[in-house]
Motif scaffolding. Structure first.
Motif, mmCIF file in Angstrom:
data_model
loop_
_atom_site.group_PDB
_atom_site.id
_atom_site.type_symbol
_atom_site.label_atom_id
_atom_site.label_comp_id
_atom_site.label_asym_id
_atom_site.label_seq_id
_atom_site.Cartn_x
_atom_site.Cartn_y
_atom_site.Cartn_z
ATOM 1 N N LYS A 195 -12.333 84.347 12.650
ATOM 2 C CA LYS A 195 -11.853 83.283 13.539
ATOM 3 C C LYS A 195 -10.926 82.331 12.799
ATOM 4 O O LYS A 195 -9.915 81.876 13.342
ATOM 5 C CB LYS A 195 -13.037 82.525 14.129
ATOM 6 N N GLU A 196 -11.268 82.017 11.539
ATOM 7 C CA GLU A 196 -10.434 81.103 10.764
ATOM 8 C C GLU A 196 -9.070 81.718 10.495
ATOM 9 O O GLU A 196 -8.039 81.040 10.560
ATOM 10 C CB GLU A 196 -11.130 80.758 9.443
ATOM 11 N N TRP A 203 -1.592 78.797 14.034
ATOM 12 C CA TRP A 203 -1.018 77.532 13.553
ATOM 13 C C TRP A 203 0.313 77.780 12.854
ATOM 14 O O TRP A 203 1.312 77.099 13.101
ATOM 15 C CB TRP A 203 -2.016 76.861 12.614
ATOM 16 N N LEU A 204 0.350 78.803 11.975
ATOM 17 C CA LEU A 204 1.584 79.112 11.270
ATOM 18 C C LEU A 204 2.660 79.600 12.243
ATOM 19 O O LEU A 204 3.837 79.290 12.091
ATOM 20 C CB LEU A 204 1.312 80.186 10.213
ATOM 21 N N PRO A 259 9.413 75.383 8.337
ATOM 22 C CA PRO A 259 8.134 75.710 7.721
ATOM 23 C C PRO A 259 8.196 76.925 6.818
ATOM 24 O O PRO A 259 8.972 77.837 7.044
ATOM 25 C CB PRO A 259 7.228 75.990 8.926
ATOM 26 N N VAL A 260 7.354 76.933 5.803
ATOM 27 C CA VAL A 260 7.274 78.053 4.890
ATOM 28 C C VAL A 260 6.513 79.175 5.555
ATOM 29 O O VAL A 260 5.494 78.950 6.193
ATOM 30 C CB VAL A 260 6.545 77.616 3.593
ATOM 31 N N GLY A 261 6.975 80.401 5.419
ATOM 32 C CA GLY A 261 6.273 81.540 5.994
ATOM 33 C C GLY A 261 5.048 81.894 5.191
ATOM 34 O O GLY A 261 4.771 81.323 4.129
ATOM 35 N N VAL A 262 4.330 82.891 5.650
ATOM 36 C CA VAL A 262 3.107 83.288 4.969
ATOM 37 C C VAL A 262 3.400 83.794 3.577
ATOM 38 O O VAL A 262 2.610 83.628 2.655
ATOM 39 C CB VAL A 262 2.384 84.373 5.797
ATOM 40 N N GLY A 263 4.551 84.409 3.388
ATOM 41 C CA GLY A 263 4.897 84.918 2.073
ATOM 42 C C GLY A 263 5.348 83.845 1.109
ATOM 43 O O GLY A 263 5.518 84.096 -0.078
#
Length: 303
Positions: A195-196, A203-204, A259-263
């Motif tokens: 879930k987190e 959110w991202l 915003p910064v991406g996941v990478g």
């Protein structure tokens, strides 16, 4: 309300034989297209059936449209020979064909439960309404932060929301709410971690989308300013050129950060907030640690 519903089939069987199962509460699915539900060994759960000479079984099947048109006898045979058979192989030596039914009750409920789907949450009502003395109960009420934990469970959610609606009505009348509502147990660690991760992805994604929209608006403003600069430059006015430069500079400094991406990498030509980089990096590290601690089993446990 705009939310679709599903058919339900409830079947209770009194058998001559006494059966034993690993657990008295079980989930069944995959025997008929789209049909899923539960079956309970009531003589192992409820005191009123414990002294029965044979087992008492209850099947609650949802999305039961393929079974509803069948006769009562056909439904009973299918439940015993298909739905119950895997549980019998695990815990009993008796064959499904040898089971004898002393009594049975087959109930059909058309469009009895809410069929939730992506986007349906916005169409569900709250327990309280805009009318002070009107309250809503049932499996169709809205769920989310602050609501009870039995979110996708039809019968349990209807029962709990009924208690909550009664408590609201009691408070409105100046009475003391009498229903005590017990919260559900916390999620298991791997469910909490999943879930987190899902919340973080959403959110991202929202940050990314908002950043794209902001970048698009900034690019459009800069494009219009650039067109104005070229038009004014052709007139040969140096003072206007100075004013134009300050306008362009002002637009650039006021642009929103992307915003910064996941990478952890940025897009060329886009400003990145240092605090945003740090927050995202900490979030990634926390997620990796949480998944390592709660999802991946220890080597000894795996053995």
């Amino acid at each position: 309300m705009g939310v679709s519903c599903s058919d339900v089939l409830a079947v209770r069987l009194w058998l001559e034989q006494k059966l034993q199962f690993r657990t008295p509460s079980n989930v069944v699915a995959g025997f008929d297209d789209g049909v899923g539900g539960t079956f309970f060994q009531l003589d192992g759960l409820q005191d009123m059936y414990r002294k029965e000479p044979g087992s008492v079984l209850e099947f609650d099947l949802y999305h039961a449209e393929p079974l509803i048109p069948l006769s009562d006898d056909a439904i009973t045979r299918r439940l015993l020979q298909h739905y119950l058979a895997p549980a019998l192989r695990c815990s009993n030596s008796i064959q499904p064909a040898a089971l004898k039914v002393k009594d049975s009750c087959v109930l059909r409920f058309r469009r009895a439960v809410t069929k939730f789907s992506p986007g349906s949450h916005s169409m569900l009502p709250n327990i309280t309404t805009s009318i002070p003395n009107v309250f809503v109960a049932g499996d169709c009420v809205k769920q989310g932060p602050g609501t009870h934990g039995c979110k996708g469970l039809s019968q349990e959610k209807a029962y709990v929301s009924g208690l909550q609606a009664g408590n609201h009505a009691a408070r409105m009348l100046g009475l003391r709410p009498a229903a005590q509502i017990i919260p559900v147990e916390p999620d298991e660690p791997h469910v909490t971690a999943a879930k987190e991760v899902l919340r973080t992805q959403r959110w991202l994604a929202s940050l990314f989308t908002n950043g794209l929209h902001s970048s698009s608006r900034t690019s459009s403003r800069n494009s219009r300013s650039s067109s104005t600069t070229k038009a004014s430059s052709s007139s040969g006015s140096s003072s206007s050129g100075s004013s134009r430069s300050s306008r362009i500079s002002g637009n650039k400094s006021s642009s929103s950060t992307f915003p910064v991406g996941v990478g952890g990498s940025s897009r060329p030509g886009q400003d990145i907030s240092a605090q945003q980089q740090q927050d995202t990096q900490q979030l990634r590290q926390a997620l990796r640690q949480q998944m390592a601690d709660q999802v991946v089993p220890d080597s000894k446990d795996a053995e």
